[in-house]
Scaffold this active site. Structure first.
Site, mmCIF file in Angstrom:
data_model
loop_
_atom_site.group_PDB
_atom_site.id
_atom_site.type_symbol
_atom_site.label_atom_id
_atom_site.label_comp_id
_atom_site.label_asym_id
_atom_site.label_seq_id
_atom_site.Cartn_x
_atom_site.Cartn_y
_atom_site.Cartn_z
ATOM 1 C CG ASP B 616 -2.080 1.012 1.027
ATOM 2 O OD1 ASP B 616 -2.199 1.584 -0.074
ATOM 3 O OD2 ASP B 616 -2.854 1.221 1.984
ATOM 4 C CD GLU B 654 8.009 5.163 -12.505
ATOM 5 O OE1 GLU B 654 7.211 4.455 -11.866
ATOM 6 O OE2 GLU B 654 7.648 6.100 -13.229
ATOM 7 C CG ASP B 686 -5.157 -1.038 -0.870
ATOM 8 O OD1 ASP B 686 -5.701 -0.309 -1.712
ATOM 9 O OD2 ASP B 686 -5.657 -1.271 0.246
ATOM 10 C CG HIS B 820 -3.283 1.734 5.535
ATOM 11 N ND1 HIS B 820 -3.401 2.880 4.786
ATOM 12 C CD2 HIS B 820 -3.794 2.018 6.759
ATOM 13 C CE1 HIS B 820 -3.986 3.814 5.518
ATOM 14 N NE2 HIS B 820 -4.238 3.326 6.720
#
Lengths: 378, 845
Positions: B616, B654, B686, B820
């Site tokens: 994430d 990147e 995600d 996350h």
């Protein structure tokens, strides 16, 4: 206003800066600044650009547009709708914008009562029969205080490259200054207006004798009209079709005013509550280093019922205070904030507007807020 | 220092050459304005101004799309065709069936419907678009009343008699013009152009209904919900999009709420000024404002605040298109009659992302006084009361949601203009919500140290069932620090007592903490940490007296980088409530155990030798605009231990380079734990924005493959990459009796509302107490696993049970939520890569 133009004599190409159409619109905006009309109509409003510019003029409360071509109007009419911000912060003034589909050769009562009527680059598009009816409709029937008419000055045409006959294929005629002025003077005389001539788009140096690129006549009605007599004589049926109507939110509308006042009152009260609690908290910490932080209660200095306290507020005009779990903020304190004051005007109005919308003390003299539920969880 | 991108002009005179937002429609005259001798459209490289749809649909443009604007629907990314084993079918089979409806309406067209695309040429060349239209439409008997024309491209719902038609028109000047109409394309209903065309018609329709466009959605301003406590206003509205779904083209529409704020950016700055110290003011402003979307007072545009220029003010000047220079004050006064009263305010900078006409995309300057805030700031999101007050209005239960969605479709069906337009084009909408059959897969059993727990699948929560049960792996609290301020002495003491009560049954051995009192200052905390933390310390517990973030950040930063020891920070207030003290102590004990490397529970995972990865991203708008990718990978068969690492990516870098390094380290660690390499790798990705799918397929996946190849010649694991999306507009309703309810946890949908070009499915894994549950969308963009769709769906659902900070099922697979958490901690507090010594523990919980 500076009417700059750039002239590149060697190429013979005339370029107006700002562009001519902008100069025409600016001319109208300046006129609006001068006469402060409340109701303005633009005849031949096309894609509504002028109306869009005028909606920002704060003196205008009614804007109307009329055009013979509905699809041109519809193309960009949604820019005349209120913006989200107009709802977030309703303006003091009210504003209604309406677009009508119809011809300037026809009378419709919706065009009555205007202060300013603009006809920018309109008349040269009219067929002879329409042009004939035009003065009666605009000056005789609508009879606004001020009429502005602009039209090309054909004397300027030789300076425009590529113009052979007319500047635009749809023009039915283009007048020189003498032609326009004699038509205008005759019209003005006939309907009791005075007219002054001017224009935008200066000719290049040395060519001043051709006059402005766009010639403009500003007509002002000589005698104030007793509006009642004027309108009672004019029983006409509606012939225009309304294609668009937008009513802007305004504080003149009780609903928006109430919303604004309630929001402001609660917001102010919250700020006062927070600073009061912060002050009490820091005082408390200074004098009494009690580790049981969240538990202490604010005790009122006197042990009396809240009704008594209510009276005290009125009698001694006390500031905000805390009683148990409740913070009391007198309405008088809130009323003293300039914005609240400006919105409501009178204290009575304030009380009336917030009644039932804000929790008040039992005698209605103070806003009541709970001290609890500040950051319950994290 | 200028952080603005180098616009060619901007470099020379940055102070003068930024433009304020341009007038949305530059006054174009009244069609009587002469433009300088211009080249006919199409020949000067200018794009046509946009396709016009007939009958008042003019201002909407088709040509606007494609290339210039981002494709939010990721059209044209066809990933399913490369995945062999789902060519025939991508549907699962297990579970019991359930009747569902969804917020979708079928768009139907006549049989053999097609859109005919023609090219229109004029001879002699006509330049004005309006004139071109007028000349063409003199031939209405040929082309018909229903048409869409942008000046050169003509769309018709019917086919003309000939492939090439030549007609003649006459201008008012008497000039004869030859018009050649050539058929160039026959578009099936499913072609991308047709889809755009449907969307345009639909958005126009919302406008007719007097809805206001803000961003991508439409809102109803006439009945706002006002929340004066927080100066908020909520506008109800709709999201809408028309796309090709599995079986048919459908409109997906959902209720949406726009949070607006009845204060200007300047008001906001002032109120902030009184709240923070002078020297922190600018930083705080930046922190609160950057990234927010503002609305301006004078046009209907939204802008994202990218920067605040404190050196500029409204009296600065800029150069207008015509070359003249004007100050912002004068410009706004003149153009919009907007009075700027505060001449010392800074200005906001917004990087325009969209190219407009001939204008270069460049920074746009906004005046705080003329901008209104929308949406919520970070601070507001953390304000429990505010979110609670908001939720009352924004959480719409299923029945009501369906009613409101139905109302929109009712409007559509009742509006004559719209109906006529749709009829002319041969289109219509179904009047009923789409209904179909989904599946509810079997609930999972929770295994915890020899015990098996069942729980009520409706609630998707087993905190009651497992309370006080022994854990799979309990880490001892032999040597731990408890740091508190003087005022919180009692609270700290009570906590220790409570922990002594709750830990034994879990199997956690515990000694009394080393209690250390500190002054309530950041430096004091740090000094104590430096003096008292030893390599033997299991965990550091800090009782914080306020939610001041800087203290928390400093502690976390020190203990995650310089001195890698797990830490637990808790607000004193959280611990102070006697009625919840035991529940909180339990939760803290579990959390600390995870942070030290303990394991709580597991579910049955039949798949062997599989490494599950979660990724994430966190986008740090403040410090250097860097992005952080959290990367988490399972270490054992039961998925109870996780390796973690994160990639910090500067601007313009990147993200994928960092991810490669993460994957390599994860493989190495997996090998250390298992003595062999995983034979399958399943990546749950995600944090992928709308329209970024292409980048993922073309760059990220190949890099993963490269990375795996580099391990060794004989190593050829199977890879699956699954894009996880939480923010979708799809809503499912379950019919239960006469009423509509949320579908139960475990509901899987892989028909009808999925996309034919993808291997995708939806899972409702969590349960919600109020409002509508939001399904999570899973899009398998790469898959050599040969796993049956059913197995992949089941595995995904199982993983939603494995997040240790919540004794229940969550919206996403646990590795995504861990990733996350990690990215958030690093992005918010640490700002650099945490020490790898912590990488096998859930220290970021």
């Amino acid at each position: 206003m500076d009417k700059n133009f750039q002239e590149e004599q060697f190429t013979g190409i005339i370029k107006f800066t700002p562009p001519l159409y902008e100069q025409r619109y600016q001319f109208i905006k300046d006129l609006v600044g001068k006469y402060k009309p409340k109701k303005v109509a633009d005849l031949g409003c096309a894609d509504c650009t002028l109306l869009w510019m005028l909606k920002f003029c704060s003196c205008i409360e009614v804007l109307a547009g009329l055009d013979i071509c509905a699809s041109v109007m519809k193309e960009k009419m949604h820019r005349l709708s209120p913006l989200p911000v107009d709802y977030l912060q309703p303006a003091e003034r009210s504003l209604t914008v309406t677009l009508h589909h119809g011809s300037v050769a026809h009378k419709d009562p919706c065009m009555l009562g205007f202060d300013l009527v603009t006809c920018i680059e309109l008349i040269e598009h009219l067929e002879e029969s329409e042009l004939k009816k035009f003065p009666e409709v605009v000056f005789g029937f609508m009879a606004p205080s001020v009429v502005v008419i602009s039209t090309p000055n054909s004397e300027f045409n030789p300076l425009l490259p590529g113009v052979t006959l007319f500047r635009h294929p749809d023009h039915k005629f283009e007048w020189n200054r003498a032609q326009f002025q004699s038509w205008a003077l005759e019209t003005a005389r006939c309907y009791g207006y005075s007219v002054e001539f001017t224009g935008v788009g200066h000719p290049p140096t040395g060519m001043e004798n051709v006059g402005f690129c766009t010639q403009i006549g500003v007509f002002v009605r000589k005698y104030a009209q007793t509006s009642e007599s004027a309108q009672s004589e004019k029983p006409t049926e509606a012939v225009y079709k309304t294609v668009f109507k937008a009513v802007y939110p305004s504080l003149k509308d009780e609903k928006y005013l109430q919303n604004a006042v309630v929001s402001e009152v609660i917001f102010r009260a919250q700020i006062i509550k927070r600073s009061l609690l912060d002050r009490l908290m820091s005082e408390h910490e200074e004098y009494n280093d009690d580790p049981a932080e969240g538990k202490f209660k604010f005790q009122p200095s006197k042990n009396c019922s809240s009704e008594d306290l209510g009276k005290l507020i009125v009698e001694k005009s006390m500031g905000p205070f805390v009683d148990g779990n409740m913070v009391y903020i007198p309405l008088t304190t809130i009323f003293s904030f300039p914005k609240v004051n400006r919105l409501c005007g009178t204290f009575e109005k304030l009380c009336k507007l917030i009644a039932g919308k804000v929790t008040l003390s039992s005698d209605g003299s103070a806003v009541m807020l709970n001290t609890e539920h500040e950051n319950e969880e994290n | 220092q200028q952080t603005l991108p180098s616009q060619p002009l901007g470099r020379r005179q940055p102070q003068h050459l930024r433009v304020p937002p341009s007038v949305s429609e530059e006054p174009g005259g009244r069609g009587r304005q002469r433009s300088p001798q211009s080249v006919p459209p199409g020949q000067d490289g200018r794009r046509p101004e946009g396709l016009q749809i007939s009958a008042g649909f003019q201002e909407l443009s088709l040509a606007d799309r494609g290339g210039r604007r981002r494709d939010f629907h990721d059209l044209g990314v066809n990933t399913r065709q490369a995945i062999e084993h789902v060519q025939e079918s991508k549907t699962g089979s297990s579970g019991i069936t359930i009747k569902l409806t969804a917020n979708y309406f079928r768009l139907t067209s006549r049989p053999q419907w097609a859109l005919y695309q023609y090219h229109v040429d004029y001879s002699p060349e006509m330049e004005a678009r309006r004139l071109r239209s007028a000349l063409l439409f003199q031939h209405e008997e040929l082309i018909g009343k229903t048409h869409a024309f942008d000046g050169s491209i003509l769309f018709l719902p019917k086919k003309l008699g000939n492939k090439v038609s030549e007609v003649f028109s006459r201008t008012r000047n008497g000039e004869n013009v030859k018009i050649t109409i050539t058929l160039t394309n026959e578009l099936p209903p499913t072609s991308p152009t047709c889809l755009q065309f449907y969307n345009i018609i639909f958005r126009r329709l919302l406008k007719i209904l007097n809805l206001q466009q803000i961003g991508r959605n439409y809102y109803n301003p006439s009945d706002p919900i006002s929340i004066p406590n927080h100066r908020l206003m909520v506008w109800p509205g709709f999201t809408s999009s028309i796309l090709q779904y599995e079986e048919s083209i459908m409109l997906c529409t959902d209720v949406s709420h726009k949070v607006l704020r009845s204060e200007t950016v300047l008001d906001f700055m002032y109120s902030l000024y009184y709240q923070v110290e002078e020297q922190r003011f600018r930083d705080t402003c930046a922190k609160e404002l950057i990234g927010l979307i503002v609305l301006t007072k004078y046009n209907n545009r939204t802008y994202r605040v990218d920067d605040i220029d404190w050196d500029a003010n409204p009296q600065c000047t800029f150069r207008k298109a015509d070359g003249s220079e004007i100050s912002y004050v004068d410009y706004y006064k003149r153009q919009y009659n907007q009075e700027i009263t505060d001449l010392n305010q800074p200005v906001l900078i917004s990087q325009s992302r969209r190219k407009r006409g001939s204008m270069m995309p460049g920074p746009v300057v906004l005046i705080p006084e003329l901008c209104f805030l929308t949406g919520l700031t970070e601070k507001m999101r953390n304000d429990f009361n505010m979110m609670k007050d908001l939720a009352v209005h924004t959480r719409v239960p299923p029945e009501q949601r369906q009613r409101e969605i139905g109302r929109l479709i009712d409007y559509i069906r009742k509006d004559d203009n719209v109906q006529k337009e749709l009829r002319d084009w041969g289109l219509s909408f179904d009047s009923n919500l789409l209904s179909f059959t989904g599946r509810v897969v079997q609930g999972e059993k929770i295994f915890q140290a020899g015990n098996v727990f069942d729980y009520n699948p409706q609630f998707a929560d087993w905190s009651k069932e497992t309370r006080g049960a022994p854990l799979i792996c309990a880490k001892p609290l032999d040597n731990w620090l408890l740091i508190y301020t003087r005022r919180n002495y009692d609270i700290a003491n009570t906590l220790v007592q409570n922990l002594f009560k709750v830990t034994p049954s879990m199997g956690i051995r515990m000694n009394k903490a080393t209690m250390i009192e500190v002054d309530d200052r950041t430096e004091a905390y740090l000094r104590v940490l430096q003096q008292s933390v030893t390599p033997e310390t299991n965990i550091v517990f800090c009782v914080l007296s306020s939610s001041r973030k800087d203290k928390y950040d400093a502690i976390k930063k020190y203990l995650c980088t310089d001195c890698p020891i797990p830490s637990q920070c808790v607000m004193a207030r959280t611990l102070s409530k006697p009625q919840t003290a035991m529940a909180i102590a339990t939760k803290i004990a579990l959390q600390m155990n995870c942070k030290m490397g303990g394991e709580l529970w597991s579910v049955e995972i039949p798949l062997k030798q599989v490494m599950v990865v979660g990724i994430d991203c966190y986008h740090d708008t403040l410090s250097g605009k860097q992005s952080i990718a959290g990367f988490v990978a399972s270490l054992n068969q039961t998925m109870t231990r996780w390796f973690s690492r994160c990639a910090v990516q500067g601007r313009g870098q990147e993200l994928v380079d960092g991810l490669k390094a993460c994957l390599q380290t994860a493989q190495r660690d997996w090998f250390k734990w298992n003595k062999y390499l995983p034979s399958r790798i399943i990546v749950y990705r995600d944090g992928v924005g709308d329209g970024q799918l292409n980048t993922l397929v073309n760059y990220e996946v190949p890099q993963f493959l490269d990375c795996l190849k580099s391990v060794g010649k004989d190593y050829n694991p199977r890879l699956s990459v699954i894009v996880v999306k939480k923010r979708v507009n799809t809503r499912f309703f379950a019919q239960s009796g006469g009423a509509l309810k949320n579908p139960p946890p475990g509901t899987v949908v892989d028909v009808e509302v999925t996309r034919p070009e993808w291997y995708d499915f939806f899972i409702v894994s969590q349960a919600v107490r109020s409002g509508c549950v939001s399904p999570t969308h899973y899009n398998v963009i790469y898959d050599t696993s040969k796993l049956k769709p059913d197995h992949l769906q089941r595995l995904t659902y199982k993983l939603c049970h494995m997040y240790y900070n919540w004794s229940g099922v969550i919206r996403v697979p646990a590795p995504c939520q861990y990733a996350h958490k990690l990215a958030f901690l690093v992005g918010q507090s640490i700002h650099r890569e945490p020490n790898l010594l912590l990488s096998d523990r859930l220290y970021y919980l």
